[in-house]
Design an enzyme around this catalytic site. Structure first.
Site, PDB file in Angstrom:
ATOM      1  CG  HIS A  45      14.941  10.447   6.471  1.00 59.62           C
ATOM      2  ND1 HIS A  45      14.447  11.704   6.681  1.00 59.62           N
ATOM      3  CD2 HIS A  45      15.477  10.453   5.223  1.00 59.62           C
ATOM      4  CE1 HIS A  45      14.662  12.448   5.615  1.00 59.62           C
ATOM      5  NE2 HIS A  45      15.289  11.713   4.714  1.00 59.62           N
ATOM      6  CB  ILE A  83       2.002   2.508  -0.258  1.00 55.59           C
ATOM      7  CG1 ILE A  83       2.179   3.910  -0.825  1.00 55.59           C
ATOM      8  CG2 ILE A  83       2.073   1.488  -1.392  1.00 55.59           C
ATOM      9  CD1 ILE A  83       3.475   4.121  -1.578  1.00 55.59           C
ATOM     10  CB  ILE A  84      -2.248  -1.412   0.731  1.00 50.47           C
ATOM     11  CG1 ILE A  84      -2.674  -0.732   2.032  1.00 50.47           C
ATOM     12  CG2 ILE A  84      -2.509  -2.912   0.781  1.00 50.47           C
ATOM     13  CD1 ILE A  84      -1.951  -1.206   3.281  1.00 50.47           C
ATOM     14  CB  ALA A  94      -6.220   0.689   2.754  1.00 53.40           C
ATOM     15  CB  ILE A 128     -10.411   4.077   2.510  1.00 55.54           C
ATOM     16  CG1 ILE A 128     -10.700   2.792   1.751  1.00 55.54           C
ATOM     17  CG2 ILE A 128      -9.689   3.768   3.821  1.00 55.54           C
ATOM     18  CD1 ILE A 128      -9.459   2.111   1.186  1.00 55.54           C
ATOM     19  CE1 TYR A 129      -6.592   7.228   3.009  1.00 53.95           C
ATOM     20  CE2 TYR A 129      -6.758   8.868   1.288  1.00 53.95           C
ATOM     21  CZ  TYR A 129      -6.084   7.823   1.876  1.00 53.95           C
ATOM     22  OH  TYR A 129      -4.909   7.379   1.341  1.00 53.95           O
TER      23      TYR A 129
END
Length: 165
Positions: A45, A83-84, A94, A128-129
Site C-alpha cells: 500500500h 486511532i490514538i 484526537a 469530538i467529531y
C-alpha cells in the site's frame, strides 16, 4: 503535536494497535495481524494513491495514526480514520490529529468532503467529531460486525467550506 507520513520503522507501533481487539473493534476490523503480514501490507500500500497514512506524534513519541482512505479524486471525497494510543487519550490529541488530517485532505489533496464511520455507542468520538464540525448524515443499521455482534454506525461528513469557517 504533528503528523508525518507512516514509515516502515513505525510498524512495531501499528503492530501493537492491530493486535488489540478493543482498538480494532473501534475500526470495525479484525484484530491479530502478524508482523510479517503487516510488513507485506505496508509494501503493498505504500504507493497506493487512494490512501494516506500518518503518524501522530509529540516530541518524537508515537501517539496514534490518522488515515485518509478511499481517496476519490473524481468526486473529491475521502474517508478519515483515527486511532490514538490509549495512554494518550483524553489529552486533546484526537481533535488536533483530526484537524491535521482534515487540513491535509482539504488543502493538499483538494478534497470537497471528508466522511467517517463511527459506532453509535462511541460517544467520546462522536463528541469530538461534532466539535470539529462533522454532521451526522445517516445511520447504518447493524452494518459492522465486531466483538461478537453487529453494530449500528453513524456516517458523518464535513465539507471544505464548513471546515474553513
Amino acid at each position: 503535536m504533528r503528523i508525518r507520513p507512516l514509515e516502515k520503522t513505525d510498524l512495531s507501533y501499528i503492530y501493537d494497535q492491530e493486535n488489540s481487539r478493543k482498538i480494532m473493534a473501534l475500526w470495525f476490523e479484525e484484530a491479530y495481524t502478524s508482523f510479517d503480514e503487516l510488513q507485506t501490507l505496508y509494501d503493498k500500500h505504500v504507493l497506493d494513491q487512494t490512501e494516506r497514512r500518518f503518524v501522530v506524534e509529540e516530541d518524537s513519541q508515537f501517539i496514534g495514526v490518522v488515515e485518509l482512505m478511499e481517496i476519490d479524486s473524481l468526486h473529491r471525497n475521502t474517508e478519515i480514520q483515527i486511532i490514538i494510543n490509549s495512554n494518550y487519550q483524553g489529552h486533546g490529541y484526537a481533535q488536533e490529529a483530526m484537524k491535521a488530517g482534515l487540513d491535509y485532505a482539504f488543502n493538499v489533496l483538494n478534497m470537497h468532503k471528508v466522511y467517517l464511520y463511527v459506532d453509535v455507542d462511541n460517544s467520546p468520538a462522536i463528541h469530538i467529531y461534532k466539535k470539529i464540525g462533522f454532521i451526522e448524515e445517516g445511520r447504518l443499521r447493524k452494518h459492522f460486525f465486531a466483538e461478537g455482534h453487529y453494530h449500528d454506525s453513524l456516517i458523518m461528513g464535513i465539507f471544505k467550506e464548513e471546515y474553513s469557517k
